[in-house]
Design a protein around this motif. Structure first.
Motif, short mmCIF file in Angstrom:
data_model
loop_
_atom_site.label_atom_id
_atom_site.label_comp_id
_atom_site.label_asym_id
_atom_site.label_seq_id
_atom_site.Cartn_x
_atom_site.Cartn_y
_atom_site.Cartn_z
N VAL A 163 20.35 13.97 3.19
CA VAL A 163 21.06 13.80 4.46
C VAL A 163 20.56 14.82 5.46
O VAL A 163 20.17 15.94 5.11
CB VAL A 163 22.60 13.93 4.29
N GLY A 164 20.57 14.42 6.75
CA GLY A 164 20.19 15.31 7.82
C GLY A 164 21.26 16.36 8.10
O GLY A 164 22.40 16.25 7.64
N ARG B 272 18.40 0.19 13.14
CA ARG B 272 18.25 -0.19 14.55
C ARG B 272 16.81 -0.56 14.89
O ARG B 272 15.87 -0.14 14.20
CB ARG B 272 18.73 0.95 15.45
N ASP B 273 16.66 -1.33 15.96
CA ASP B 273 15.34 -1.72 16.43
C ASP B 273 14.53 -0.46 16.77
O ASP B 273 15.05 0.51 17.31
CB ASP B 273 15.44 -2.61 17.67
N GLY B 274 13.26 -0.51 16.42
CA GLY B 274 12.40 0.66 16.59
C GLY B 274 12.33 1.52 15.35
O GLY B 274 11.44 2.37 15.21
N ARG B 275 13.27 1.30 14.40
CA ARG B 275 13.30 2.10 13.18
C ARG B 275 13.47 1.23 11.94
O ARG B 275 14.06 1.65 10.94
CB ARG B 275 14.43 3.14 13.26
N ILE B 276 12.95 0.02 12.02
CA ILE B 276 13.03 -0.88 10.87
C ILE B 276 12.04 -0.42 9.79
O ILE B 276 11.34 0.57 9.96
CB ILE B 276 12.74 -2.33 11.28
N GLY B 277 11.98 -1.16 8.68
CA GLY B 277 11.03 -0.79 7.63
C GLY B 277 11.65 -0.77 6.24
O GLY B 277 11.38 0.13 5.44
N THR B 278 12.46 -1.79 5.93
CA THR B 278 13.16 -1.79 4.64
C THR B 278 12.31 -2.34 3.50
O THR B 278 12.72 -2.26 2.34
CB THR B 278 14.46 -2.62 4.73
N GLY C 216 0.82 -1.20 0.00
CA GLY C 216 0.00 0.00 0.00
C GLY C 216 0.85 1.25 0.00
O GLY C 216 2.08 1.21 -0.17
N ASP C 217 0.21 2.38 0.18
CA ASP C 217 0.90 3.67 0.24
C ASP C 217 1.22 4.03 1.68
O ASP C 217 0.40 3.81 2.58
CB ASP C 217 0.04 4.76 -0.39
N ALA C 218 2.41 4.56 1.90
CA ALA C 218 2.83 5.01 3.23
C ALA C 218 3.54 6.34 3.07
O ALA C 218 4.13 6.63 2.02
CB ALA C 218 3.77 3.98 3.86
N PRO C 219 3.51 7.19 4.11
CA PRO C 219 4.20 8.47 4.01
C PRO C 219 5.71 8.27 3.92
O PRO C 219 6.26 7.35 4.53
CB PRO C 219 3.82 9.19 5.30
N GLU C 220 6.39 9.13 3.17
CA GLU C 220 7.84 9.08 3.10
C GLU C 220 8.41 9.35 4.49
O GLU C 220 7.91 10.21 5.21
CB GLU C 220 8.34 10.11 2.10
N PRO C 221 9.46 8.64 4.90
CA PRO C 221 9.98 8.81 6.26
C PRO C 221 10.46 10.23 6.53
O PRO C 221 11.00 10.90 5.64
CB PRO C 221 11.17 7.84 6.30
N LYS C 222 10.26 10.68 7.76
CA LYS C 222 10.77 11.98 8.18
C LYS C 222 12.24 11.84 8.54
O LYS C 222 12.66 10.88 9.17
CB LYS C 222 9.98 12.50 9.38
N LEU C 223 13.02 12.84 8.15
CA LEU C 223 14.46 12.79 8.34
C LEU C 223 14.87 13.53 9.61
O LEU C 223 14.55 14.70 9.78
CB LEU C 223 15.16 13.43 7.13
N ALA D 3 14.48 6.00 6.33
CA ALA D 3 15.42 6.89 7.02
C ALA D 3 16.24 6.05 7.99
O ALA D 3 15.69 5.31 8.81
CB ALA D 3 14.67 7.99 7.76
N VAL D 4 17.57 6.14 7.88
CA VAL D 4 18.48 5.33 8.68
C VAL D 4 19.44 6.26 9.41
O VAL D 4 20.01 7.18 8.82
CB VAL D 4 19.28 4.37 7.78
N ASN D 5 19.64 6.02 10.71
CA ASN D 5 20.65 6.77 11.44
C ASN D 5 22.02 6.50 10.82
O ASN D 5 22.35 5.34 10.54
CB ASN D 5 20.65 6.38 12.92
N GLN D 6 22.81 7.54 10.63
CA GLN D 6 24.10 7.36 9.96
C GLN D 6 25.02 6.37 10.68
O GLN D 6 25.86 5.72 10.06
CB GLN D 6 24.81 8.70 9.81
#
Length: 333
Positions: free
Chosen positions: A74-75, A92-98, A18-25, A104-107
């Motif tokens: 990039v942030g 990291r856990d809590g921010r999965i979703g590949t 489905g459609d999902a919002p683009e991740p916030k950076l 958005a991935v922490n550097q």
């Protein structure tokens, strides 16, 4: 963006495209255009609801723990990467979703993709590579000349761990089925036990380390191959109190873990061995060290099948079947 969304927990729950919002950076994030994502048994277990006490994701959410792709933004505080870089990561856990077009991935969780690998090959590495690294290098401190048994040698973690252990100079034994003996040997295993024909605990002895990823019966039998002072490290449980403390879990959960692991810890102690549970964590610095090994030719990815993005549920079913040799990947772009 398009994404595969888990609307409810359950063994029969299909992921919905489905459609999902683009991740916030956030300031320390990189926005990654996903080119490929790998699947893991962890995704299946989270879908089934098995990790709700430890990883309390609230549906609806996007699954997926492995990614390879290109940095598109990039942030404000990002210094390690720039737009256009090709990276791979285990968010990291809590921010999965590949399982999506963007994440958005922490550097701190990412590393530059090995140059010689395709996006699909690179996506197969992070979770299993970091798991093997954290078991063998960080926890076991495996040394040259030691003996290590890798259970399920043809699986995702197993195929990587065999190669890493050989690079570290260890003598490696692995269990697998008849059909996968040659694959496991080709990765560097010195001794391969066909579990369909032989009982590994009757064939092997004097081992320094066992990496277990199988059931409780195999876990207990693994103690029989260890020498005094040996280490049994399991990535399939049961969790122990030390893990609960390190993960910052509450007292009740830690008590439950103590009870769940009491039997195996007691049996290990009786054999003058130790038991530990390991749940891998994201670590871009370690992933960078893995990149160096891959580029030096010490480790190669093992990819069983690549599915198109739209066939993700079919890919999940294939992973759940336990037939995969190495990793299963979806091609997103």
């Amino acid at each position: 963006m398009k994404a595969f969304i888990l609307d409810r927990y359950g063994k029969t729950a299909a992921l919905r495209l489905g459609d999902a919002p683009e991740p916030k950076l956030q300031d320390d994030d990189i926005l990654v255009e996903v080119h490929a994502a790998a699947l893991n048994l962890l995704d299946v277990k989270i879908r089934n609801g098995e990790f709700k006490p430890i990883l309390p994701y609230r549906p609806p959410f996007i699954l997926g723990h492995d990614v390879a792709g290109k940095v598109v933004r990039v942030g404000a505080k990002v210094a390690a990467f720039k737009v256009g870089d090709e990276i791979y990561a285990r968010p990291r856990d809590g921010r999965i979703g590949t399982f999506a077009e963007f994440i958005a991935v922490n550097q701190a969780d990412a590393a530059l993709k090995p140059r010689a690998l395709s996006m699909e090959e690179a996506a197969s590495i992070p979770l299993v590579g970091l798991t093997a690294w954290q078991v063998l290098v960080e926890r076991a401190k495996l040394q040259k000349g030691q003996k290590v048994l890798i259970q399920a040698g043809s699986g995702g973690v197993g195929t990587f761990a065999i190669q890493l252990a050989k690079h570290l100079g260890a003598s490696v034994a692995a269990t697998t089925s008849t059909a996968n003996i040659e694959l496991v040997r080709s990765l560097g295993a010195d001794l391969v036990v066909d579990y369909k024909k032989d009982d590994f605990e009757k064939v092997l002895s004097g081992y320094d380390v066992v990496l277990n990823s199988l059931d409780s019966q195999t876990l207990e039998k693994s103690l029989d191959v260890l020498k005094p002072g040996g280490q049994l490290i399991s990535i399939s449980g049961p969790p122990d109190p030390q893990y609960g403390k390190a993960a910052g879990l509450n007292g009740i959960l830690r008590l439950v873990m103590a009870l769940l692991s009491r039997g195996i810890r007691k049996k290990a102690k009786a054999r003058q061995a130790s038991y530990a549970f390991l749940f891998m964590r994201a670590d871009g610095q370690q992933l960078g060290q893995i990149t160096t090994l891959i580029e030096a030719g010490a480790i190669r990815p093992v990819v069983d099948r690549v599915f198109p993005f739209e066939a993700l549920n079919e890919a999940m079913a294939y992973v759940e079947s336990g037939r995969a040799r190495g990793k299963v990947v979806i091609k997103v772009k």
